[in-house]
Write a protein that holds these residues in place. Structure first.
Motif, PDB file in Angstrom:
ATOM      1  N   MET A   1       0.839  -1.192   0.000  1.00  0.00           N
ATOM      2  CA  MET A   1       0.000   0.000   0.000  1.00  0.00           C
ATOM      3  C   MET A   1       0.877   1.246   0.000  1.00  0.00           C
ATOM      4  N   SER A   2       0.660   2.138  -0.925  1.00  0.00           N
ATOM      5  CA  SER A   2       1.475   3.352  -0.987  1.00  0.00           C
ATOM      6  C   SER A   2       0.859   4.433  -0.105  1.00  0.00           C
ATOM      7  N   GLU A   3       1.727   5.098   0.625  1.00  0.00           N
ATOM      8  CA  GLU A   3       1.257   6.171   1.495  1.00  0.00           C
ATOM      9  C   GLU A   3       1.060   7.448   0.680  1.00  0.00           C
ATOM     10  N   MET A   4       0.063   8.212   1.050  1.00  0.00           N
ATOM     11  CA  MET A   4      -0.178   9.501   0.396  1.00  0.00           C
ATOM     12  C   MET A   4      -0.284  10.544   1.500  1.00  0.00           C
ATOM     13  N   PRO A   5       0.869  10.972   2.003  1.00  0.00           N
ATOM     14  CA  PRO A   5       0.866  11.856   3.168  1.00  0.00           C
ATOM     15  C   PRO A   5       0.547  13.315   2.877  1.00  0.00           C
ATOM     16  N   TRP A   6       0.327  13.665   1.627  1.00  0.00           N
ATOM     17  CA  TRP A   6       0.041  15.056   1.276  1.00  0.00           C
ATOM     18  C   TRP A   6      -1.461  15.245   1.106  1.00  0.00           C
ATOM     19  N   GLU A  37     -10.002  18.203  -0.352  1.00  0.00           N
ATOM     20  CA  GLU A  37     -10.291  17.732  -1.714  1.00  0.00           C
ATOM     21  C   GLU A  37      -9.739  16.332  -1.973  1.00  0.00           C
ATOM     22  N   GLY A  38      -8.756  15.903  -1.202  1.00  0.00           N
ATOM     23  CA  GLY A  38      -8.189  14.579  -1.414  1.00  0.00           C
ATOM     24  C   GLY A  38      -6.733  14.510  -0.977  1.00  0.00           C
ATOM     25  N   GLU A  39      -6.057  13.478  -1.454  1.00  0.00           N
ATOM     26  CA  GLU A  39      -4.663  13.256  -1.104  1.00  0.00           C
ATOM     27  C   GLU A  39      -3.825  13.187  -2.370  1.00  0.00           C
ATOM     28  N   LEU A  40      -2.556  13.552  -2.237  1.00  0.00           N
ATOM     29  CA  LEU A  40      -1.622  13.512  -3.359  1.00  0.00           C
ATOM     30  C   LEU A  40      -0.400  12.690  -2.981  1.00  0.00           C
ATOM     31  N   SER A  41       0.190  12.042  -3.961  1.00  0.00           N
ATOM     32  CA  SER A  41       1.383  11.239  -3.729  1.00  0.00           C
ATOM     33  C   SER A  41       2.628  12.120  -3.624  1.00  0.00           C
ATOM     34  N   GLU A  42       3.658  11.560  -3.045  1.00  0.00           N
ATOM     35  CA  GLU A  42       4.941  12.258  -2.924  1.00  0.00           C
ATOM     36  C   GLU A  42       5.460  12.646  -4.309  1.00  0.00           C
ATOM     37  N   GLU A  43       5.341  11.732  -5.264  1.00  0.00           N
ATOM     38  CA  GLU A  43       5.801  11.981  -6.637  1.00  0.00           C
ATOM     39  C   GLU A  43       5.101  13.198  -7.250  1.00  0.00           C
ATOM     40  N   ALA A  44       3.774  13.259  -7.092  1.00  0.00           N
ATOM     41  CA  ALA A  44       3.003  14.378  -7.653  1.00  0.00           C
ATOM     42  C   ALA A  44       3.415  15.697  -7.017  1.00  0.00           C
ATOM     43  N   LEU A  76       1.679  14.048 -14.117  1.00  0.00           N
ATOM     44  CA  LEU A  76       1.216  13.509 -12.835  1.00  0.00           C
ATOM     45  C   LEU A  76       0.647  12.103 -12.991  1.00  0.00           C
ATOM     46  N   PRO A  77       0.806  11.265 -11.948  1.00  0.00           N
ATOM     47  CA  PRO A  77       0.144   9.961 -11.962  1.00  0.00           C
ATOM     48  C   PRO A  77      -1.368  10.159 -12.111  1.00  0.00           C
ATOM     49  N   GLU A  78      -2.034   9.221 -12.726  1.00  0.00           N
ATOM     50  CA  GLU A  78      -3.457   9.331 -13.056  1.00  0.00           C
ATOM     51  C   GLU A  78      -4.334   9.721 -11.864  1.00  0.00           C
ATOM     52  N   LYS A  79      -4.155   9.053 -10.732  1.00  0.00           N
ATOM     53  CA  LYS A  79      -4.982   9.326  -9.555  1.00  0.00           C
ATOM     54  C   LYS A  79      -4.783  10.765  -9.069  1.00  0.00           C
ATOM     55  N   ASP A  80      -3.539  11.218  -9.024  1.00  0.00           N
ATOM     56  CA  ASP A  80      -3.231  12.576  -8.586  1.00  0.00           C
ATOM     57  C   ASP A  80      -3.789  13.606  -9.562  1.00  0.00           C
ATOM     58  N   ARG A  81      -3.669  13.310 -10.843  1.00  0.00           N
ATOM     59  CA  ARG A  81      -4.170  14.217 -11.875  1.00  0.00           C
ATOM     60  C   ARG A  81      -5.666  14.450 -11.688  1.00  0.00           C
ATOM     61  N   LYS A  82      -6.402  13.357 -11.457  1.00  0.00           N
ATOM     62  CA  LYS A  82      -7.853  13.441 -11.287  1.00  0.00           C
ATOM     63  C   LYS A  82      -8.215  14.299 -10.074  1.00  0.00           C
ATOM     64  N   VAL A  83      -7.568  14.054  -8.943  1.00  0.00           N
ATOM     65  CA  VAL A  83      -7.845  14.815  -7.713  1.00  0.00           C
ATOM     66  C   VAL A  83      -7.551  16.295  -7.924  1.00  0.00           C
ATOM     67  N   LEU A  84      -6.407  16.589  -8.529  1.00  0.00           N
ATOM     68  CA  LEU A  84      -5.991  17.976  -8.726  1.00  0.00           C
ATOM     69  C   LEU A  84      -6.905  18.713  -9.709  1.00  0.00           C
ATOM     70  N   LEU A  85      -7.265  18.056 -10.801  1.00  0.00           N
ATOM     71  CA  LEU A  85      -8.143  18.698 -11.783  1.00  0.00           C
ATOM     72  C   LEU A  85      -9.535  18.968 -11.227  1.00  0.00           C
ATOM     73  N   GLU A  86     -10.069  18.022 -10.457  1.00  0.00           N
ATOM     74  CA  GLU A  86     -11.397  18.220  -9.861  1.00  0.00           C
ATOM     75  C   GLU A  86     -11.380  19.390  -8.890  1.00  0.00           C
ATOM     76  N   ALA A  87     -10.305  19.510  -8.112  1.00  0.00           N
ATOM     77  CA  ALA A  87     -10.196  20.623  -7.162  1.00  0.00           C
ATOM     78  C   ALA A  87      -9.999  21.944  -7.904  1.00  0.00           C
ATOM     79  N   ALA A  88      -9.169  21.938  -8.941  1.00  0.00           N
ATOM     80  CA  ALA A  88      -8.871  23.166  -9.694  1.00  0.00           C
ATOM     81  C   ALA A  88     -10.116  23.716 -10.390  1.00  0.00           C
ATOM     82  N   GLU A  89     -11.020  22.832 -10.805  1.00  0.00           N
ATOM     83  CA  GLU A  89     -12.259  23.268 -11.467  1.00  0.00           C
ATOM     84  C   GLU A  89     -13.135  24.108 -10.549  1.00  0.00           C
ATOM     85  N   LYS A  90     -12.984  23.948  -9.248  1.00  0.00           N
ATOM     86  CA  LYS A  90     -13.812  24.667  -8.272  1.00  0.00           C
ATOM     87  C   LYS A  90     -13.222  26.024  -7.893  1.00  0.00           C
TER      88      LYS A  90
END
Length: 108
Positions: A1-6, A37-44, A76-90
């Motif tokens: 399981m990858s941690e998403m501490p951000w 809005e969600g969590e982001l990976s270290e890479e993102a 960005l990794p797919e999951k991070d891209r989705k979270v960021l784009l959804e938040a940015a739209e608001k």
């Protein structure tokens, strides 16, 4: 399981009118509403910091509306891209995104 501490938050400033302030006993002015809005990976977060010229050791930073076009969305990794784009739209002129490191230890 990858941690998403951000954690990714959206900060929105709402007007808090004087009549409401009198009723509740608070000050009139801007009221800050924080929505997770969600969590982001270290890479993102590393990619975002690099694109925005933010020091890699920074533990919390904001993304203003004007910064959105500078984000490395395609990298960005797919999951991070989705979270960021959804938040940015608001986002609007009264809001911004906030990314913050939230370490949560596990005891297993």
């Amino acid at each position: 399981m990858s941690e998403m501490p951000w954690k990714l938050y959206r900060f929105k400033y709402e007007d808090y009118p004087e009549y409401s302030a009198r009723i509740t006993g608070h000050y009139a002015g801007d009221l800050l509403i924080i929505e997770e809005e969600g969590e982001l990976s270290e890479e993102a977060v590393k990619l975002i910091k690099s694109a925005l010229g933010i020091d890699e050791n920074t533990r919390a930073f904001d993304i203003e509306v004007r910064d959105v076009l500078r984000l490395p969305i395609k990298e960005l990794p797919e999951k991070d891209r989705k979270v960021l784009l959804e938040a940015a739209e608001k986002l609007d002129s009264e809001s911004k995104l906030h990314i913050e490191y939230r370490y949560q230890p596990t005891f297993d």
